[in-house]
Scaffold this motif. Structure first.
Motif, mmCIF file in Angstrom:
data_model
loop_
_atom_site.group_PDB
_atom_site.id
_atom_site.type_symbol
_atom_site.label_atom_id
_atom_site.label_comp_id
_atom_site.label_asym_id
_atom_site.label_seq_id
_atom_site.Cartn_x
_atom_site.Cartn_y
_atom_site.Cartn_z
ATOM 1 N N GLY A 1 33.247 76.761 27.967
ATOM 2 C CA GLY A 1 33.181 76.185 29.308
ATOM 3 C C GLY A 1 31.880 76.473 30.011
ATOM 4 O O GLY A 1 31.563 75.825 31.011
ATOM 5 N N VAL A 2 31.111 77.460 29.529
ATOM 6 C CA VAL A 2 29.783 77.717 30.091
ATOM 7 C C VAL A 2 28.836 76.721 29.438
ATOM 8 O O VAL A 2 28.529 76.814 28.249
ATOM 9 N N ARG A 3 28.377 75.748 30.214
ATOM 10 C CA ARG A 3 27.689 74.587 29.650
ATOM 11 C C ARG A 3 26.175 74.766 29.575
ATOM 12 O O ARG A 3 25.526 74.174 28.708
ATOM 13 N N ALA A 4 25.595 75.515 30.502
ATOM 14 C CA ALA A 4 24.142 75.575 30.578
ATOM 15 C C ALA A 4 23.740 76.714 31.516
ATOM 16 O O ALA A 4 24.590 77.367 32.122
ATOM 17 N N LEU B 1 22.960 77.663 24.377
ATOM 18 C CA LEU B 1 23.200 77.422 25.799
ATOM 19 C C LEU B 1 22.007 76.646 26.324
ATOM 20 O O LEU B 1 20.883 77.158 26.338
ATOM 21 N N ASP B 2 22.210 75.413 26.712
ATOM 22 C CA ASP B 2 21.099 74.586 27.165
ATOM 23 C C ASP B 2 20.516 75.141 28.461
ATOM 24 O O ASP B 2 21.256 75.599 29.349
ATOM 25 N N LEU B 3 19.194 75.099 28.560
ATOM 26 C CA LEU B 3 18.502 75.806 29.628
ATOM 27 C C LEU B 3 17.501 74.924 30.362
ATOM 28 O O LEU B 3 16.838 74.082 29.752
ATOM 29 N N LEU B 4 17.380 75.167 31.672
ATOM 30 C CA LEU B 4 16.229 74.734 32.450
ATOM 31 C C LEU B 4 15.565 76.011 32.957
ATOM 32 O O LEU B 4 16.197 76.806 33.665
ATOM 33 N N VAL B 5 14.318 76.205 32.572
ATOM 34 C CA VAL B 5 13.603 77.449 32.867
ATOM 35 C C VAL B 5 12.385 77.140 33.718
ATOM 36 O O VAL B 5 11.609 76.236 33.407
ATOM 37 N N ILE B 6 12.218 77.900 34.797
ATOM 38 C CA ILE B 6 11.010 77.808 35.611
ATOM 39 C C ILE B 6 10.093 78.958 35.216
ATOM 40 O O ILE B 6 10.458 80.132 35.348
ATOM 41 N N GLY C 1 20.013 76.578 18.653
ATOM 42 C CA GLY C 1 20.385 75.186 18.868
ATOM 43 C C GLY C 1 20.385 74.758 20.314
ATOM 44 O O GLY C 1 20.853 73.656 20.634
ATOM 45 N N SER C 2 19.869 75.598 21.203
ATOM 46 C CA SER C 2 19.816 75.249 22.626
ATOM 47 C C SER C 2 18.760 74.179 22.884
ATOM 48 O O SER C 2 17.713 74.158 22.233
#
Length: 254
Positions: A143-146, A170-175, A199-200
């Motif tokens: 359930g933890v999507r990103a 775990l797909d990421l958006l990183v600043i 595989g993220s």
């Protein structure tokens, strides 16, 4: 879970209008504690139709901002691997809240909070005592999507700096600010290699700013607030949440 029972009284849940349950982002502050900009991010999430759970790691322990700056920002105590237990406990606790959709959760961390999230993701969670929790193996991450990571700490003592493999994606958006005095963009990229190998999908925004550029009031050379970049960061945060595709619908109460 005992850790969540300790954290819950100081946690704050903001929700959109409606019955819910809502997709929910869990916000983990930096080493300076919960600051005003985290509430602004939480409001941005609510405007995007998400609930936002602000998790304070310091107030439940009686730690002041001064104490945190002297002991935690310096790395003397409560490093990311230990605080990872707060992240795991908050995930378990959020699932028990009736307004939270347990199948659509996102983690968000700033600096020290990002460190804790990344260290958690490097843990297999198969033995007692991981993340400082005796019941860690009983908490799943389904359930933890990103995750949204704003200038995460990836320096000395971080598991990601050491290249510890992530056992799950775990797909990421990183600043990654180009003027971050704690880590270069290149170091951020090296630290993210384990996530990629798992595989993220990793998106990196290399912003021309300093560490904590989105925190109002900071005027030092190494950490300086930038209002325009802060606004862009919040827009990207809201867009990132909007792009999280629904999992199976959570049953409505009643």
């Amino acid at each position: 879970m005992e850790r969540w029972r300790r954290l819950a009284p100081e946690a704050e849940l903001l929700t959109p209008s409606g019955r819910g349950p809502f997709p929910t982002v869990l916000l983990f502050h930096g080493c300076g504690g919960v600051r005003a900009h985290l509430h602004a991010y939480a409001r941005a999430a609510v405007s995007a139709g998400w609930a936002a759970l602000l998790v304070d790691s310091f107030a439940p322990r009686g730690w002041t901002r001064g104490f945190a700056k002297a002991m935690i920002c310096t790395g003397l105590m409560f490093r990311g691997g230990r605080r990872a237990g707060d992240v795991l406990a908050a995930i378990a606790g959020a699932r028990g809240l009736p307004l939270v959709d347990p199948d659509r959760l996102v983690l968000a961390g700033w600096s020290h909070g990002g460190w804790a999230i990344m260290d958690l993701m490097s843990m297999p969670l198969v033995r007692s005592g991981e993340a400082g929790l005796s019941d860690a193996p009983r908490v799943h991450l389904r359930g933890v999507r990103a995750a949204f990571l704003a200038y995460p700490y990836v320096g000395v003592a971080s598991a990601s700096r050491g290249g510890r493999p992530w056992p799950r994606a775990l797909d990421l958006l990183v600043i990654a600010p180009s003027r971050d005095h704690l880590a270069s963009v290149r170091r951020h990229m090296r630290a993210l290699a384990s996530a990629v190998a798992a595989g993220s999908e990793v998106a990196v925004w290399g912003v021309e700013g300093t560490h904590a550029f989105d925190e109002p009031g900071l005027m030092a050379r190494m950490m300086r607030y930038d209002e325009a970049l802060s606004g862009q960061a919040m827009e990207r945060f809201a867009d990132f949440l909007a792009g999280i595709t629904p999992a199976r619908p959570a049953p409505r109460p009643g």
